[in-house]
Design an enzyme around this catalytic site. Structure first.
Site, PDB file in Angstrom:
ATOM      1  N   ASP A  16       0.835  -1.206   0.000  1.00 55.34           N
ATOM      2  CA  ASP A  16       0.000   0.000   0.000  1.00 55.34           C
ATOM      3  C   ASP A  16       0.874   1.261   0.000  1.00 55.34           C
ATOM      4  O   ASP A  16       1.986   1.239   0.526  1.00 55.34           O
ATOM      5  CB  ASP A  16      -0.913  -0.046   1.239  1.00 55.34           C
ATOM      6  N   GLY A  17       0.339   2.315  -0.552  1.00 61.33           N
ATOM      7  CA  GLY A  17       0.978   3.629  -0.442  1.00 61.33           C
ATOM      8  C   GLY A  17       1.629   4.140  -1.721  1.00 61.33           C
ATOM      9  O   GLY A  17       2.255   5.200  -1.700  1.00 61.33           O
ATOM     10  N   ASN A  18       1.471   3.422  -2.829  1.00 64.61           N
ATOM     11  CA  ASN A  18       2.078   3.878  -4.088  1.00 64.61           C
ATOM     12  C   ASN A  18       1.499   5.232  -4.514  1.00 64.61           C
ATOM     13  O   ASN A  18       2.219   6.122  -4.956  1.00 64.61           O
ATOM     14  CB  ASN A  18       1.823   2.880  -5.214  1.00 64.61           C
ATOM     15  N   GLY A  19       0.177   5.348  -4.393  1.00 61.83           N
ATOM     16  CA  GLY A  19      -0.504   6.580  -4.809  1.00 61.83           C
ATOM     17  C   GLY A  19      -0.048   7.761  -3.976  1.00 61.83           C
ATOM     18  O   GLY A  19       0.286   8.830  -4.511  1.00 61.83           O
ATOM     19  N   ARG A  20      -0.012   7.566  -2.648  1.00 61.04           N
ATOM     20  CA  ARG A  20       0.414   8.660  -1.758  1.00 61.04           C
ATOM     21  C   ARG A  20       1.865   9.065  -2.043  1.00 61.04           C
ATOM     22  O   ARG A  20       2.211  10.234  -2.041  1.00 61.04           O
ATOM     23  CB  ARG A  20       0.270   8.229  -0.288  1.00 61.04           C
ATOM     24  N   TRP A  21       2.684   8.041  -2.299  1.00 61.36           N
ATOM     25  CA  TRP A  21       4.102   8.330  -2.595  1.00 61.36           C
ATOM     26  C   TRP A  21       4.199   9.243  -3.812  1.00 61.36           C
ATOM     27  O   TRP A  21       4.933  10.238  -3.797  1.00 61.36           O
ATOM     28  CB  TRP A  21       4.846   7.012  -2.855  1.00 61.36           C
ATOM     29  N   HIS A  44       3.175   3.404  -8.748  1.00 59.74           N
ATOM     30  CA  HIS A  44       3.109   1.953  -8.981  1.00 59.74           C
ATOM     31  C   HIS A  44       4.404   1.462  -9.638  1.00 59.74           C
ATOM     32  O   HIS A  44       4.902   0.388  -9.313  1.00 59.74           O
ATOM     33  CB  HIS A  44       1.899   1.611  -9.849  1.00 59.74           C
ATOM     34  N   SER A  54      -6.447  -6.236  -6.737  1.00 62.09           N
ATOM     35  CA  SER A  54      -7.533  -6.920  -6.040  1.00 62.09           C
ATOM     36  C   SER A  54      -8.817  -6.885  -6.858  1.00 62.09           C
ATOM     37  O   SER A  54      -8.954  -6.067  -7.789  1.00 62.09           O
ATOM     38  CB  SER A  54      -7.778  -6.270  -4.668  1.00 62.09           C
ATOM     39  N   ASN A 114     -10.059  -3.502  -6.922  1.00 59.97           N
ATOM     40  CA  ASN A 114      -9.306  -2.435  -7.605  1.00 59.97           C
ATOM     41  C   ASN A 114      -9.911  -2.026  -8.949  1.00 59.97           C
ATOM     42  O   ASN A 114      -9.530  -1.008  -9.527  1.00 59.97           O
ATOM     43  CB  ASN A 114      -7.837  -2.837  -7.801  1.00 59.97           C
ATOM     44  N   ARG A 127      -5.331  -3.340   8.209  1.00 57.08           N
ATOM     45  CA  ARG A 127      -6.408  -4.262   7.853  1.00 57.08           C
ATOM     46  C   ARG A 127      -5.912  -5.189   6.747  1.00 57.08           C
ATOM     47  O   ARG A 127      -4.885  -4.921   6.114  1.00 57.08           O
ATOM     48  CB  ARG A 127      -7.659  -3.504   7.420  1.00 57.08           C
TER      49      ARG A 127
HETATM   50  C1  FPP Z   1      -1.830   0.072  -3.372  1.00 50.14           C
HETATM   51  O1  FPP Z   1      -1.372   1.388  -3.338  1.00 50.14           O
HETATM   52  C2  FPP Z   1      -1.221  -0.627  -4.466  1.00 50.14           C
HETATM   53  C3  FPP Z   1      -1.897  -1.229  -5.481  1.00 50.14           C
HETATM   54  C4  FPP Z   1      -3.360  -1.248  -5.581  1.00 50.14           C
HETATM   55  C5  FPP Z   1      -1.196  -1.888  -6.580  1.00 50.14           C
HETATM   56  C6  FPP Z   1       0.109  -2.518  -6.231  1.00 50.14           C
HETATM   57  C7  FPP Z   1       0.777  -2.786  -7.485  1.00 50.14           C
HETATM   58  C8  FPP Z   1       2.099  -2.682  -7.720  1.00 50.14           C
HETATM   59  C9  FPP Z   1       3.134  -2.401  -6.705  1.00 50.14           C
HETATM   60  C10 FPP Z   1       2.542  -2.845  -9.106  1.00 50.14           C
HETATM   61  C11 FPP Z   1       2.214  -4.195  -9.676  1.00 50.14           C
HETATM   62  C12 FPP Z   1       3.352  -5.076  -9.528  1.00 50.14           C
HETATM   63  C13 FPP Z   1       3.655  -6.016 -10.422  1.00 50.14           C
HETATM   64  C14 FPP Z   1       4.975  -6.633 -10.374  1.00 50.14           C
HETATM   65  C15 FPP Z   1       2.707  -6.440 -11.435  1.00 50.14           C
HETATM   66  P1  FPP Z   1      -2.432   2.556  -3.525  1.00 50.14           P
HETATM   67  O2  FPP Z   1      -2.484   2.902  -4.964  1.00 50.14           O
HETATM   68  O3  FPP Z   1      -3.742   2.156  -2.939  1.00 50.14           O
HETATM   69  O4  FPP Z   1      -1.763   3.686  -2.698  1.00 50.14           O
HETATM   70  P2  FPP Z   1      -2.530   4.841  -1.894  1.00 50.14           P
HETATM   71  O5  FPP Z   1      -3.346   4.160  -0.809  1.00 50.14           O
HETATM   72  O6  FPP Z   1      -1.419   5.663  -1.347  1.00 50.14           O
HETATM   73  O7  FPP Z   1      -3.385   5.569  -2.892  1.00 50.14           O
END
Ligand code: FPP
Length: 249
Positions: free
Chosen positions: A14-19, A31, A59, A62, A184
């Site tokens: 989790d946290g790619n978007g916030r990053w 991502h 998921s 998603n 969670r």
């Molecule tokens: C949650 O962060 C992350 C996801 C829903 C996707 C995770 C996917 C990857 C790391 C890339 C896919 C990897 C491969 C190798 C196919 P978020 O977007 O919910 O972050 P946020 O809560 O900060 O918005």
């Protein structure tokens, strides 16, 4: 530093978007950076001798995200499982996928084909098994397993269900790590995580580095796992106490 080595570590990334937002970048950049973390973590766990790692990549919930983000994630996955396949093979990584891969699951055919090919191309690798949860939801997985058993006329015992899950043959995770502050499971490996140790960190997935992984393993090392049983010492002490009470009575 010595750690208890789990058989299986599973990650809610989790946290790619916030990053990305914090850096003033589009979410997909977060991502993309997250994919680099996957690669780093895999190499580190392989080095430690952890045989299984699972990553929650997409998921069943998603799909609610914007189509640009959803398609971007699929494209990223397609690139990773083709362009980076040679590196994965070189590092002895065996790939497995869990989640709904049937046509009804709506994953693009191109991606499903790439996933099938990547599994086959890495089937003989033995260093570490990397499981990617794509179009995965635990409730959906359990429902699909129950439906399959019903169709075969098999009674849904825990053993039969376990064998019908997407994870059949993969040991249950000992440690589930979730980054970015939320505490969670979000429909992730609900059956398999029944006795998993949970580890939560505020670190965002793209920033999750070797020292953070070490902190998670250090925490895991300190856990006492009882799997519902009473620890030997407590059991003996309680038995002695009970005996003393019955003598006194
Ligand atoms: C949650 O962060 C992350 C996801 C829903 C996707 C995770 C996917 C990857 C790391 C890339 C896919 C990897 C491969 C190798 C196919 P978020 O977007 O919910 O972050 P946020 O809560 O900060 O918005």
């Amino acid at each position: 530093m010595s750690f208890a080595i789990p058989q299986h570590v599973a990650f809610i990334m989790d946290g790619n978007g916030r990053w990305a937002t914090r850096q003033g970048l589009p979410r997909l950049k977060g991502h993309a950076e997250g994919v680099k973390t996957v690669q780093r973590v895999l190499e580190q766990l392989a080095q430690y001798g952890v045989p299984y790692a699972t990553f929650y990549a997409f998921s069943t919930e998603n799909w609610k995200r914007g189509s640009e983000e959803v398609n971007g994630l699929f494209e990223m996955a397609q690139t990773y499982f083709t362009t980076d396949l040679a590196t994965l093979v070189k590092n002895g990584v065996r790939l497995k996928f869990i989640g709904d891969r049937t046509p009804a699951g709506k994953l693009p055919l191109a991606l499903r084909t790439i996933m099938d090919k990547a599994e086959k191309a890495t089937a003989h690798n033995t260093k570490i098994t990397a499981v990617f949860a794509v179009n995965y939801g635990a409730r959906d997985e359990i429902a699909r397993a129950a439906r399959a058993l019903a169709q075969q006329g098999v009674e849904a015992t825990p053993e039969a269900l376990e064998a019908a899950l997407d994870t059949t043959g993969i040991p249950a995770p000992d440690l589930v790590v979730r980054t970015a502050g939320e505490q969670r499971l979000s429909n992730f490996m609900l059956w398999q995580s029944a006795y998993a140790e949970l580890y939560f960190t505020d670190v965002l997935w793209p920033d999750f580095g070797n020292t953070h992984m070490q902190a998670a393993l250090a925490s895991f090392t300190q856990r006492t796992r009882r799997f519902g049983a009473v620890p030997e010492a407590t059991a003996t002490a309680e038995a002695t106490e009970a005996k003393a009470l019955s003598v006194a009575a």
